[in-house]
Design a protein around this motif. Structure first.
Motif, PDB file in Angstrom:
ATOM      1  N   SER A  47       0.853  -1.190   0.000  1.00  0.00           N
ATOM      2  CA  SER A  47       0.000   0.000   0.000  1.00  0.00           C
ATOM      3  C   SER A  47       0.885   1.235   0.000  1.00  0.00           C
ATOM      4  O   SER A  47       2.113   1.129   0.122  1.00  0.00           O
ATOM      5  N   ILE A  48       0.255   2.388  -0.096  1.00  0.00           N
ATOM      6  CA  ILE A  48       1.016   3.635  -0.035  1.00  0.00           C
ATOM      7  C   ILE A  48       1.768   3.712   1.285  1.00  0.00           C
ATOM      8  O   ILE A  48       2.934   4.115   1.332  1.00  0.00           O
ATOM      9  N   ASP A  49       1.122   3.289   2.356  1.00  0.00           N
ATOM     10  CA  ASP A  49       1.762   3.335   3.674  1.00  0.00           C
ATOM     11  C   ASP A  49       2.967   2.402   3.760  1.00  0.00           C
ATOM     12  O   ASP A  49       3.916   2.683   4.495  1.00  0.00           O
ATOM     13  N   THR A  50       2.940   1.303   3.015  1.00  0.00           N
ATOM     14  CA  THR A  50       4.085   0.394   3.003  1.00  0.00           C
ATOM     15  C   THR A  50       5.344   1.161   2.593  1.00  0.00           C
ATOM     16  O   THR A  50       6.402   0.998   3.206  1.00  0.00           O
ATOM     17  N   PHE A  51       5.213   2.002   1.603  1.00  0.00           N
ATOM     18  CA  PHE A  51       6.363   2.759   1.103  1.00  0.00           C
ATOM     19  C   PHE A  51       6.625   4.014   1.935  1.00  0.00           C
ATOM     20  O   PHE A  51       7.776   4.339   2.215  1.00  0.00           O
ATOM     21  N   ARG A  52       5.579   4.714   2.305  1.00  0.00           N
ATOM     22  CA  ARG A  52       5.763   5.974   3.043  1.00  0.00           C
ATOM     23  C   ARG A  52       6.314   5.732   4.437  1.00  0.00           C
ATOM     24  O   ARG A  52       7.035   6.569   4.974  1.00  0.00           O
ATOM     25  N   ASN A  53       5.996   4.602   5.063  1.00  0.00           N
ATOM     26  CA  ASN A  53       6.458   4.309   6.416  1.00  0.00           C
ATOM     27  C   ASN A  53       7.786   3.565   6.438  1.00  0.00           C
ATOM     28  O   ASN A  53       8.321   3.288   7.511  1.00  0.00           O
ATOM     29  N   LYS A  93      -0.537  -4.591 -12.041  1.00  0.00           N
ATOM     30  CA  LYS A  93      -1.015  -3.226 -12.282  1.00  0.00           C
ATOM     31  C   LYS A  93      -1.121  -2.438 -10.976  1.00  0.00           C
ATOM     32  O   LYS A  93      -0.965  -1.224 -10.968  1.00  0.00           O
ATOM     33  N   GLU A  94      -1.315  -3.134  -9.854  1.00  0.00           N
ATOM     34  CA  GLU A  94      -1.390  -2.447  -8.556  1.00  0.00           C
ATOM     35  C   GLU A  94      -0.075  -1.755  -8.222  1.00  0.00           C
ATOM     36  O   GLU A  94      -0.074  -0.648  -7.684  1.00  0.00           O
ATOM     37  N   LEU A  95       1.036  -2.411  -8.527  1.00  0.00           N
ATOM     38  CA  LEU A  95       2.343  -1.797  -8.264  1.00  0.00           C
ATOM     39  C   LEU A  95       2.559  -0.601  -9.183  1.00  0.00           C
ATOM     40  O   LEU A  95       3.076   0.431  -8.751  1.00  0.00           O
ATOM     41  N   SER A  96       2.172  -0.736 -10.425  1.00  0.00           N
ATOM     42  CA  SER A  96       2.300   0.366 -11.366  1.00  0.00           C
ATOM     43  C   SER A  96       1.480   1.572 -10.903  1.00  0.00           C
ATOM     44  O   SER A  96       1.963   2.716 -10.942  1.00  0.00           O
ATOM     45  N   GLU A  97       0.256   1.334 -10.447  1.00  0.00           N
ATOM     46  CA  GLU A  97      -0.592   2.418  -9.947  1.00  0.00           C
ATOM     47  C   GLU A  97      -0.004   3.031  -8.678  1.00  0.00           C
ATOM     48  O   GLU A  97      -0.022   4.252  -8.499  1.00  0.00           O
ATOM     49  N   LEU A  98       0.524   2.192  -7.813  1.00  0.00           N
ATOM     50  CA  LEU A  98       1.144   2.664  -6.577  1.00  0.00           C
ATOM     51  C   LEU A  98       2.350   3.545  -6.879  1.00  0.00           C
ATOM     52  O   LEU A  98       2.515   4.620  -6.293  1.00  0.00           O
ATOM     53  N   ARG A  99       3.166   3.109  -7.813  1.00  0.00           N
ATOM     54  CA  ARG A  99       4.334   3.897  -8.222  1.00  0.00           C
ATOM     55  C   ARG A  99       3.907   5.240  -8.808  1.00  0.00           C
ATOM     56  O   ARG A  99       4.514   6.273  -8.536  1.00  0.00           O
ATOM     57  N   PHE A 100       2.839   5.226  -9.587  1.00  0.00           N
ATOM     58  CA  PHE A 100       2.333   6.458 -10.178  1.00  0.00           C
ATOM     59  C   PHE A 100       1.865   7.432  -9.088  1.00  0.00           C
ATOM     60  O   PHE A 100       2.089   8.638  -9.182  1.00  0.00           O
ATOM     61  N   GLN A 111      14.271   6.027  -4.771  1.00  0.00           N
ATOM     62  CA  GLN A 111      13.817   5.651  -3.427  1.00  0.00           C
ATOM     63  C   GLN A 111      12.739   4.568  -3.524  1.00  0.00           C
ATOM     64  O   GLN A 111      12.740   3.617  -2.740  1.00  0.00           O
ATOM     65  N   PHE A 112      11.822   4.734  -4.459  1.00  0.00           N
ATOM     66  CA  PHE A 112      10.772   3.738  -4.655  1.00  0.00           C
ATOM     67  C   PHE A 112      11.378   2.365  -4.908  1.00  0.00           C
ATOM     68  O   PHE A 112      11.005   1.377  -4.287  1.00  0.00           O
ATOM     69  N   TRP A 113      12.354   2.315  -5.842  1.00  0.00           N
ATOM     70  CA  TRP A 113      12.936   1.010  -6.189  1.00  0.00           C
ATOM     71  C   TRP A 113      13.837   0.480  -5.084  1.00  0.00           C
ATOM     72  O   TRP A 113      13.946  -0.737  -4.896  1.00  0.00           O
ATOM     73  N   THR A 114      14.482   1.352  -4.330  1.00  0.00           N
ATOM     74  CA  THR A 114      15.278   0.903  -3.185  1.00  0.00           C
ATOM     75  C   THR A 114      14.376   0.222  -2.170  1.00  0.00           C
ATOM     76  O   THR A 114      14.689  -0.862  -1.656  1.00  0.00           O
ATOM     77  N   ILE A 115      13.249   0.842  -1.881  1.00  0.00           N
ATOM     78  CA  ILE A 115      12.287   0.262  -0.930  1.00  0.00           C
ATOM     79  C   ILE A 115      11.718  -1.033  -1.493  1.00  0.00           C
ATOM     80  O   ILE A 115      11.631  -2.050  -0.788  1.00  0.00           O
ATOM     81  N   TYR A 116      11.336  -1.018  -2.758  1.00  0.00           N
ATOM     82  CA  TYR A 116      10.753  -2.210  -3.373  1.00  0.00           C
ATOM     83  C   TYR A 116      11.701  -3.402  -3.248  1.00  0.00           C
ATOM     84  O   TYR A 116      11.301  -4.480  -2.800  1.00  0.00           O
ATOM     85  N   PHE A 117      12.964  -3.211  -3.639  1.00  0.00           N
ATOM     86  CA  PHE A 117      13.901  -4.339  -3.607  1.00  0.00           C
ATOM     87  C   PHE A 117      14.256  -4.744  -2.178  1.00  0.00           C
ATOM     88  O   PHE A 117      14.572  -5.905  -1.936  1.00  0.00           O
ATOM     89  N   ALA A 118      14.177  -3.829  -1.235  1.00  0.00           N
ATOM     90  CA  ALA A 118      14.368  -4.201   0.173  1.00  0.00           C
ATOM     91  C   ALA A 118      13.196  -5.064   0.643  1.00  0.00           C
ATOM     92  O   ALA A 118      13.390  -6.041   1.376  1.00  0.00           O
ATOM     93  N   LEU A 119      11.993  -4.717   0.226  1.00  0.00           N
ATOM     94  CA  LEU A 119      10.805  -5.473   0.630  1.00  0.00           C
ATOM     95  C   LEU A 119      10.768  -6.879   0.030  1.00  0.00           C
ATOM     96  O   LEU A 119      10.356  -7.827   0.692  1.00  0.00           O
ATOM     97  N   VAL A 120      11.181  -7.015  -1.210  1.00  0.00           N
ATOM     98  CA  VAL A 120      11.067  -8.310  -1.888  1.00  0.00           C
ATOM     99  C   VAL A 120      12.372  -9.108  -1.872  1.00  0.00           C
ATOM    100  O   VAL A 120      12.457 -10.161  -2.515  1.00  0.00           O
TER     101      VAL A 120
END
Length: 175
Positions: A47-53, A93-100, A111-120
């Motif tokens: 979710s947005i909070d996953t990335f913002r937090n 598509k959810e990730l694409s929308e979230l990134r947008f 930052q988005f991709w740094t967080i993404y790769f840390a999460l996965v």
């Protein structure tokens, strides 16, 4: 050109080429890049909070804060990560929308991709490691082939030198 345009162009190239190729090849390509059903389910829970937090380390490097160009994203992500990102954006598509929604309003692209790769990381680490190992093997094979070519050239050069060393002695006999 901004990062969004770069990813959109890359994504359109990916979808164009995947429509032409056979489906088994597409599935193999996804598996090589760690795109599994478990990963896709996990990504859909973001979710947005996953990335913002998510707590990112402070950026001491002034270059990263100076703006996101395609060169910066390419420099930040490995080739394997770039390909993974394009595939996952086309699949989820959810990730694409979230990134947008997040970029660039709340997060910069890197930052988005740094967080993404840390999460996965737990899902994709073994696939990325495998890709790194394959790249090293390819590089070693190429170096080995280049070494053999250099050795062959050295032999040819030494043989050519021997034939040129003989010819001046013939002209000395006439004097």
């Amino acid at each position: 050109m901004d990062v969004y345009s770069w990813f959109r162009r890359s994504l359109s190239r990916t979808t164009t080429t995947t429509n032409v190729t056979a489906q088994p090849n597409l599935k193999d390509n996804e598996l090589i890049h760690g795109i599994t059903d478990q990963l896709l389910d996990f990504i859909k829970s973001f979710s947005i909070d996953t990335f913002r937090n998510f707590s990112l380390p402070d950026e001491e490097d002034g270059n990263k804060g100076s703006g996101d160009t395609p060169e910066n994203v390419q420099r930040d992500l490995s080739h394997w990560q770039q390909r993974h990102a394009l595939l996952v954006l086309s699949k989820v598509k959810e990730l694409s929308e979230l990134r947008f929604k997040l970029c660039p309003r709340y997060l910069k692209e890197h930052q988005f991709w740094t967080i993404y790769f840390a999460l996965v990381k737990g899902f994709v680490a073994k696939y990325e490691l495998h890709a790194i190992q394959l790249d090293k093997l390819k590089q070693m094979r190429m170096e080995n082939e280049n070494t053999q070519d250099v050795a062959a050239c050295e032999v040819e050069m030494s043989e050519a030198k021997q034939t040129t060393d003989v010819s001046p002695t013939i002209s000395e006999e006439h004097n």
